[in-house]
Design a protein around this motif. Sequence first.
Motif, PDB file in Angstrom:
ATOM      1  N   SER A 168       0.831  -1.217   0.000  1.00 54.39           N
ATOM      2  CA  SER A 168       0.000   0.000   0.000  1.00 54.39           C
ATOM      3  C   SER A 168       0.863   1.263   0.000  1.00 54.39           C
ATOM      4  CB  SER A 168      -0.929   0.011   1.218  1.00 54.39           C
ATOM      5  OG  SER A 168      -1.696  -1.141   1.258  1.00 54.39           O
ATOM      6  N   GLY A 169       1.886   1.248  -0.803  1.00 53.29           N
ATOM      7  CA  GLY A 169       2.719   2.438  -0.967  1.00 53.29           C
ATOM      8  C   GLY A 169       3.808   2.624   0.081  1.00 53.29           C
ATOM      9  N   THR A 170       3.835   1.767   1.101  1.00 52.26           N
ATOM     10  CA  THR A 170       4.855   1.893   2.147  1.00 52.26           C
ATOM     11  C   THR A 170       5.874   0.771   2.016  1.00 52.26           C
ATOM     12  OG1 THR A 170       3.224   2.853   3.611  1.00 52.26           O
ATOM     13  CG2 THR A 170       5.232   2.049   4.650  1.00 52.26           C
ATOM     14  N   MET A 171       7.158   1.136   2.166  1.00 56.33           N
ATOM     15  CA  MET A 171       8.194   0.124   2.023  1.00 56.33           C
ATOM     16  C   MET A 171       8.483  -0.585   3.340  1.00 56.33           C
ATOM     17  SD  MET A 171      11.973   0.407   0.443  1.00 56.33           S
ATOM     18  CE  MET A 171      12.740   0.648   2.017  1.00 56.33           C
TER      19      MET A 171
ATOM     20  N   LEU B  15      21.805  -0.397  -2.111  1.00 58.65           N
ATOM     21  CA  LEU B  15      20.780  -1.174  -2.811  1.00 58.65           C
ATOM     22  C   LEU B  15      21.331  -1.682  -4.139  1.00 58.65           C
ATOM     23  CD1 LEU B  15      17.824   1.258  -2.180  1.00 58.65           C
ATOM     24  CD2 LEU B  15      18.182  -0.949  -1.071  1.00 58.65           C
ATOM     25  N   ASP B  16      20.736  -2.766  -4.634  1.00 59.79           N
ATOM     26  CA  ASP B  16      21.171  -3.326  -5.926  1.00 59.79           C
ATOM     27  C   ASP B  16      20.822  -2.384  -7.080  1.00 59.79           C
ATOM     28  OD1 ASP B  16      22.093  -5.565  -4.672  1.00 59.79           O
ATOM     29  OD2 ASP B  16      20.289  -6.738  -5.042  1.00 59.79           O
ATOM     30  N   THR B  17      19.671  -1.788  -6.961  1.00 56.43           N
ATOM     31  CA  THR B  17      19.200  -0.811  -7.955  1.00 56.43           C
ATOM     32  C   THR B  17      18.353   0.199  -7.186  1.00 56.43           C
ATOM     33  OG1 THR B  17      17.221  -2.130  -8.397  1.00 56.43           O
ATOM     34  CG2 THR B  17      19.083  -2.467  -9.891  1.00 56.43           C
ATOM     35  N   PRO B  18      18.029   1.351  -7.762  1.00 52.94           N
ATOM     36  CA  PRO B  18      17.208   2.296  -7.007  1.00 52.94           C
ATOM     37  C   PRO B  18      15.796   1.745  -6.754  1.00 52.94           C
ATOM     38  CG  PRO B  18      17.794   3.202  -9.157  1.00 52.94           C
ATOM     39  CD  PRO B  18      18.401   1.851  -9.077  1.00 52.94           C
ATOM     40  N   LEU B  19      15.096   2.392  -5.849  1.00 52.16           N
ATOM     41  CA  LEU B  19      13.705   2.018  -5.603  1.00 52.16           C
ATOM     42  C   LEU B  19      12.762   2.915  -6.381  1.00 52.16           C
ATOM     43  CD1 LEU B  19      13.897   1.624  -1.715  1.00 52.16           C
ATOM     44  CD2 LEU B  19      13.936  -0.187  -3.429  1.00 52.16           C
TER      45      LEU B  19
ATOM     46  N   GLU C 271      13.478  -4.754 -15.604  1.00 52.54           N
ATOM     47  CA  GLU C 271      14.518  -5.697 -15.171  1.00 52.54           C
ATOM     48  C   GLU C 271      15.080  -5.297 -13.799  1.00 52.54           C
ATOM     49  OE1 GLU C 271      18.504  -7.264 -17.431  1.00 52.54           O
ATOM     50  OE2 GLU C 271      18.277  -5.106 -17.189  1.00 52.54           O
ATOM     51  N   ALA C 272      15.137  -3.983 -13.544  1.00 45.82           N
ATOM     52  CA  ALA C 272      15.717  -3.482 -12.290  1.00 45.82           C
ATOM     53  C   ALA C 272      14.757  -3.601 -11.117  1.00 45.82           C
ATOM     54  CB  ALA C 272      16.137  -2.025 -12.456  1.00 45.82           C
ATOM     55  N   GLN C 273      13.545  -4.042 -11.355  1.00 46.27           N
ATOM     56  CA  GLN C 273      12.530  -4.233 -10.304  1.00 46.27           C
ATOM     57  C   GLN C 273      12.316  -2.974  -9.469  1.00 46.27           C
ATOM     58  OE1 GLN C 273      14.362  -8.069  -8.729  1.00 46.27           O
ATOM     59  NE2 GLN C 273      12.200  -8.611  -8.762  1.00 46.27           N
ATOM     60  N   LEU C 274      12.149  -1.859 -10.157  1.00 48.10           N
ATOM     61  CA  LEU C 274      11.920  -0.595  -9.460  1.00 48.10           C
ATOM     62  C   LEU C 274      10.525  -0.597  -8.848  1.00 48.10           C
ATOM     63  CD1 LEU C 274      13.252   1.760 -12.255  1.00 48.10           C
ATOM     64  CD2 LEU C 274      14.501   0.940 -10.268  1.00 48.10           C
ATOM     65  N   PHE C 275      10.394   0.091  -7.724  1.00 50.26           N
ATOM     66  CA  PHE C 275       9.085   0.159  -7.082  1.00 50.26           C
ATOM     67  C   PHE C 275       8.255   1.341  -7.590  1.00 50.26           C
ATOM     68  CE2 PHE C 275      10.584  -2.164  -2.978  1.00 50.26           C
ATOM     69  CZ  PHE C 275      10.447  -3.374  -3.631  1.00 50.26           C
ATOM     70  N   TYR C 276       8.915   2.475  -7.799  1.00 50.42           N
ATOM     71  CA  TYR C 276       8.173   3.684  -8.203  1.00 50.42           C
ATOM     72  C   TYR C 276       8.848   4.319  -9.427  1.00 50.42           C
ATOM     73  CZ  TYR C 276       6.645   3.499  -3.290  1.00 50.42           C
ATOM     74  OH  TYR C 276       6.166   3.107  -2.072  1.00 50.42           O
ATOM     75  N   VAL C 277       8.053   4.634 -10.440  1.00 45.07           N
ATOM     76  CA  VAL C 277       8.574   5.368 -11.592  1.00 45.07           C
ATOM     77  C   VAL C 277       7.668   6.584 -11.821  1.00 45.07           C
ATOM     78  CG1 VAL C 277       9.042   5.320 -14.069  1.00 45.07           C
ATOM     79  CG2 VAL C 277       9.502   3.293 -12.687  1.00 45.07           C
TER      80      VAL C 277
ATOM     81  N   ALA D 262      17.070   7.831  -8.331  1.00 44.59           N
ATOM     82  CA  ALA D 262      17.845   8.109  -9.557  1.00 44.59           C
ATOM     83  C   ALA D 262      16.962   8.885 -10.518  1.00 44.59           C
ATOM     84  CB  ALA D 262      18.317   6.815 -10.210  1.00 44.59           C
ATOM     85  N   HIS D 263      17.626   9.530 -11.450  1.00 44.98           N
ATOM     86  CA  HIS D 263      16.886  10.220 -12.513  1.00 44.98           C
ATOM     87  C   HIS D 263      17.409   9.715 -13.858  1.00 44.98           C
ATOM     88  CE1 HIS D 263      14.853  13.225 -14.860  1.00 44.98           C
ATOM     89  NE2 HIS D 263      16.001  13.651 -15.358  1.00 44.98           N
ATOM     90  N   ILE D 264      16.503   9.525 -14.791  1.00 45.02           N
ATOM     91  CA  ILE D 264      16.901   9.070 -16.130  1.00 45.02           C
ATOM     92  C   ILE D 264      16.488  10.137 -17.131  1.00 45.02           C
ATOM     93  CG2 ILE D 264      16.588   7.246 -17.852  1.00 45.02           C
ATOM     94  CD1 ILE D 264      15.436   5.710 -15.210  1.00 45.02           C
TER      95      ILE D 264
END
Lengths: 104, 316
Positions: A43-46, B6-10, B37-43, B229-231
Amino acid sequence: MQRLKRNPDIVWRVEKQREASVLKALEAGSDPGEQGTVLLIVSGTMHQLNMIGGTIWQSVDGSRSQKQLVDLLAAEYDVDRAELETDVCLFIEDLIQRGWLIYD
Amino acid sequence: MAIDLLDTPLRVTWDLCSPVQPVSAADTLEIAARLVEAQLFYVTLERTPLLHPLFRDVATTLAAAGCQLLVTCCGSVAELSELKELPDHSQLLLDVGGFVTTDGVDFTALEQTCSTLCKRGVNYGLTLTPTPERLGMIGALLRFCLHRQIPRFKLPNMRINDNFSPTLRSDLLHAGDIERFRQLAVDFPDFSGELQLDVHDLFLWEILFPNGGAPRSEYGGCQAANSLAHIDCTGIVHPCLSWPQPLGSLLRDSFYAIWQDVPRQKIRDSIAVTPDGCQRCRDYSLCFGGCRGLSRLEELWQGRDLMCAGECKLSD
């Protein structure tokens, strides 16, 4: 036999670098601390799970019962079986209450 | 628990549209595949992403991989005509900056656009990049969100790019602005429980959440080149929206490879060092120097957050 699985709405990932660092600490006989090796977004929280919590989380894929999960961990970690069973049970109950794990 | 190594950013921001450099369709889709592939949580898709010809493909790909997708929108007629392309589970962020006039926020125009979004069933929130001029608008916007039951209001960090000119420095918040904001905030409405307020800058966050709050409970200092991160539109990865410095290209390497490489590690190593401007500060263990990206723009600050007055020095 009731099998547990992860809530499919939860996005998660394994942190390979952290996992390696915790394993290295364990192998060296030192305390790896509570470093999270699995990250989840609920729900948006890590949230973060430590090594054992993360191992349980990754193993709860709908193919195992709670007893089978304990068997799996008992084979992997050198700990007292009864203690492990209690800890796994408490952990799983907590995640079920949170809605992170569900019965298949 | 601090978030580090972290392995990649979140979370990343991605400039989908390029104002000058055209990016091929294949390259755009390649960048999207790297993010999956990087399994990001938020874009967060930035720069009028709704107008990109591949918006639907990119957004659907990211959403299907479980990314929480935020899509910024200036509220132009052209963008609003593309709303049907928004995938489920994504959220639109309407940039209030497009509604700011010399007299303040044009609430009539903002109200009209919000009504349009509501009528079309769009899940949306507001966003406003804070500047000294805009601090005085935040209270009224909080009331607007509560009145219209808008669920989210975001105060992101300042975008800095290679063309950032000295004249734009007046847009950066400094310590004096923060003191002014502290006084303005006394009259802010209680938004707790009714509005998700996302605040990037720690010094603003402290004022808006005087009793603390869960979203910052794991704050471990500047997250540039770690969880952030920023792309840019060509697939070059930067530490953060406020810190333009190429770390690698997603058209050449995976995010994981870029995150394990020397340029990224150098950024993290530099952040790990206590800035000269923070030496002997009693509050360093709380802020860890704050935003290191923007601090690079003002030499006099000696590396500390531009919003910090530097008045918390321990005596000898």
